[in-house]
Design a protein around this motif. Structure first.
Motif, PDB file in Angstrom:
ATOM      1  N   ALA A  84      -8.227  -5.644  -6.319  1.00  0.00           N
ATOM      2  CA  ALA A  84      -8.504  -4.437  -5.576  1.00  0.00           C
ATOM      3  C   ALA A  84      -7.882  -4.425  -4.024  1.00  0.00           C
ATOM      4  O   ALA A  84      -7.707  -3.181  -3.582  1.00  0.00           O
ATOM      5  CB  ALA A  84      -9.830  -5.222  -4.675  1.00  0.00           C
ATOM      6  N   GLY A  85      -7.129  -5.870  -3.579  1.00  0.00           N
ATOM      7  CA  GLY A  85      -6.348  -5.677  -2.395  1.00  0.00           C
ATOM      8  C   GLY A  85      -5.935  -6.746  -1.769  1.00  0.00           C
ATOM      9  O   GLY A  85      -5.683  -7.431  -2.810  1.00  0.00           O
ATOM     10  N   PRO A  86      -4.529  -6.671  -1.020  1.00  0.00           N
ATOM     11  CA  PRO A  86      -4.497  -7.890  -1.034  1.00  0.00           C
ATOM     12  C   PRO A  86      -5.002  -9.090  -0.556  1.00  0.00           C
ATOM     13  O   PRO A  86      -6.099  -9.118  -0.294  1.00  0.00           O
ATOM     14  CB  PRO A  86      -3.755  -7.676   1.080  1.00  0.00           C
ATOM     15  CG  PRO A  86      -3.963  -6.252   0.420  1.00  0.00           C
ATOM     16  CD  PRO A  86      -4.869  -5.584  -0.008  1.00  0.00           C
ATOM     17  N   SER A  87      -4.147 -10.350  -1.050  1.00  0.00           N
ATOM     18  CA  SER A  87      -5.371 -11.968  -1.175  1.00  0.00           C
ATOM     19  C   SER A  87      -4.178 -12.631  -0.590  1.00  0.00           C
ATOM     20  O   SER A  87      -3.241 -12.838  -0.562  1.00  0.00           O
ATOM     21  CB  SER A  87      -4.808 -12.048  -2.560  1.00  0.00           C
ATOM     22  OG  SER A  87      -5.830 -12.418  -3.033  1.00  0.00           O
ATOM     23  N   HIS A 105       0.267   2.257  -0.636  1.00  0.00           N
ATOM     24  CA  HIS A 105      -0.134   3.680  -1.309  1.00  0.00           C
ATOM     25  C   HIS A 105       0.204   4.291  -0.669  1.00  0.00           C
ATOM     26  O   HIS A 105       1.322   4.506  -0.696  1.00  0.00           O
ATOM     27  CB  HIS A 105      -1.770   3.024  -0.216  1.00  0.00           C
ATOM     28  CG  HIS A 105      -2.256   2.138   0.412  1.00  0.00           C
ATOM     29  ND1 HIS A 105      -3.014   2.002  -0.900  1.00  0.00           N
ATOM     30  CD2 HIS A 105      -2.291   0.958   0.500  1.00  0.00           C
ATOM     31  CE1 HIS A 105      -4.011   0.445  -1.015  1.00  0.00           C
ATOM     32  NE2 HIS A 105      -3.688  -0.069   0.204  1.00  0.00           N
ATOM     33  N   PHE A 141       0.315  -4.593  -1.145  1.00  0.00           N
ATOM     34  CA  PHE A 141      -0.300  -2.824  -1.693  1.00  0.00           C
ATOM     35  C   PHE A 141       0.349  -2.307  -1.209  1.00  0.00           C
ATOM     36  O   PHE A 141       0.384  -1.722  -0.692  1.00  0.00           O
ATOM     37  CB  PHE A 141      -1.894  -2.917  -1.544  1.00  0.00           C
ATOM     38  CG  PHE A 141      -2.375  -4.251  -3.015  1.00  0.00           C
ATOM     39  CD1 PHE A 141      -3.128  -3.843  -4.394  1.00  0.00           C
ATOM     40  CD2 PHE A 141      -1.880  -5.195  -2.525  1.00  0.00           C
ATOM     41  CE1 PHE A 141      -3.883  -4.201  -4.674  1.00  0.00           C
ATOM     42  CE2 PHE A 141      -2.651  -5.835  -3.296  1.00  0.00           C
ATOM     43  CZ  PHE A 141      -3.510  -5.209  -4.560  1.00  0.00           C
TER      44      PHE A 141
END
Length: 417
Positions: free
Chosen positions: A404-407, A417, A415
């Motif tokens: 879903a997004g950066p961790s 886009h 990520f």
């Protein structure tokens, strides 16, 4: 994208499809930063002062014990384009799977003995450093162990390696997927891989085929392997020599949940194979350009693009074109401080070799360009996590939200886009 393994690594190291490079920095305590599996240097009994260097791969993170077996396949409907006179196309594949036990089994070697002997000589010539005291890894999988029984079988993932590279080069990633419940099938593309070991000690060497032709052959290899897996799952033994297969293999493949990934041209192979064969439901490309008609047609199923620090849509027109035609779920990730070969076993093995062997400075410099500067432990952990999250989501319907997004757990993944 240009294949860095051919451009820079071989410029310094030769033409044997080298898999060894360097990454990380030597700390004051003598360990390499990045925490790759510690190289073992064991004393010999000859009083020479030299010991054996034993390379190792990072242990899988999954809870399951894993097994592996190799299968010799012959496609009698095709002629091998790289042989003269023409002969039926022969392949070696390996299956990596959750095992129900390991009693009476031995850990499988990274390469079979005859191939190891040839490959050690190739790498020694390339590195201009004797490899007589270097032992390649022993894997974490038990040879021919019985397959763990699961009611509907295990989801299946195919793996295709980079150009002029062996299927063994994906072992660190493949073992981890198997330890998390997948049955992974790795494919050697004969006469393109630098060395392929067949039963009985026969070894076939690479012949540096044209890449465009090699891609077509790889896609045909993939469809053939999928057909053979259907026979195997039905209880037939597709091995050319009729060698005994592990207990429990029949019915162990859930072919309704099949994915594929590959490195470099192997990722290109995954995309092309998906376009031609709807049995493959999800695919991932680790740092390979997209060639052939799939760049124009795109795909309507999930696809993951993961690149090294110097590659992506910003400088690869094939990715731009392919991306614009993707109609299913898709995502682009970038691994910071990485090189083209960071997505292979080169990353953990190279750090150990740099510590143990006196590599020429010019070789180290060229190989460092190929591997990047990211520590092997960080690279392998991130690659494993995101590959597994992708296939968990699209083959198992399990969303751990990592995509879903950066961790903060994997800060090296960007990520795009």
């Amino acid at each position: 994208m240009r294949d860095i393994s051919r451009r820079s690594v071989l410029a310094a190291a030769g033409t044997a499809g080298l898999v060894l490079a360097t990454s990380g920095v030597v700390r004051a305590d003598g360990r390499l930063s990045g925490g790759a599996p510690a190289v073992r240097i064991e004393p010999t009994d000859h009083g020479s002062g030299k010991g054996r260097v034993r390379l190792a791969l990072p242990a899988p993170t999954g809870p399951r014990r894993i097994g592996t077996t190799s299968v010799h396949l012959i496609d009698r409907s095709r002629r091998d384009p790289w042989t003269s006179p023409a002969a039926p196309r022969e392949l070696m594949i390996s299956l990596w799977y959750p095992a129900s036990g390991s009693h009476g089994c031995r850990r499988a070697p990274w390469l079979p003995p005859a191939a190891t002997k040839v490959y050690r000589r190739q790498v020694g010539q390339d590195l201009r450093t004797p490899m007589d005291n270097v032992d390649f890894p022993v894997t974490h999988a038990w040879q021919n162990a019985p397959v763990e029984v699961r009611r509907h079988g295990h989801p299946v993932i195919l793996f295709s390696p980079g150009y002029n590279t062996m299927r063994a080069m994906g072992t660190a990633l493949v073992e981890d997927l198997a330890a998390h419940g997948y049955l992974v099938v790795t494919i050697d593309h004969t006469h393109e891989a630098p060395v392929v070991g067949f039963p009985g000690g026969r070894v076939e060497l690479g012949r540096n085929p044209d890449r465009t032709a090699a891609l077509r052959v790889r896609q045909d290899d993939t469809r053939f392997v999928l057909n053979e897996l259907e026979l195997l799952n039905a209880g037939r033994n597709p091995d050319a020599g009729g060698r005994r297969l592990p207990r429990g293999l029949r019915g162990s493949l859930d072919l309704s949940k099949t994915g594929m990934f590959g490195h470099s041209i192997g990722g290109d192979t995954a995309a092309g194979a998906m376009a031609q064969d709807r049995r493959i439901l999800a695919g991932a490309d680790l740092d390979g350009s997209i060639n052939g008609i799939v760049a124009d047609t795109g795909l309507d199923r999930p696809f993951l693009l993961m690149s090294n620090a110097g590659h992506g849509r910003y400088n690869d027109p094939s990715w731009v074109k392919f991306w614009s035609h993707l109609r299913g779920w898709h995502l682009e990730l970038r691994l910071r401080h990485s090189g083209h070969q960071t997505f292979t076993d080169m990353s953990p093995l190279a750090q150990q070799l740099e510590k143990a062997l006196p590599l020429p400075p010019e070789t180290v410099a060229a190989l460092t360009e190929s591997i990047g500067t990211i520590g092997a432990d960080r690279a392998v952990a991130a690659e494993r996590a995101y590959l597994r999250a992708f296939f968990d989501l699209h083959l198992r319907g399990r969303d751990g939200h990592l995509l879903a997004g950066p961790s903060r757990r994997y800060p090296d993944i960007e990520f795009i886009h």
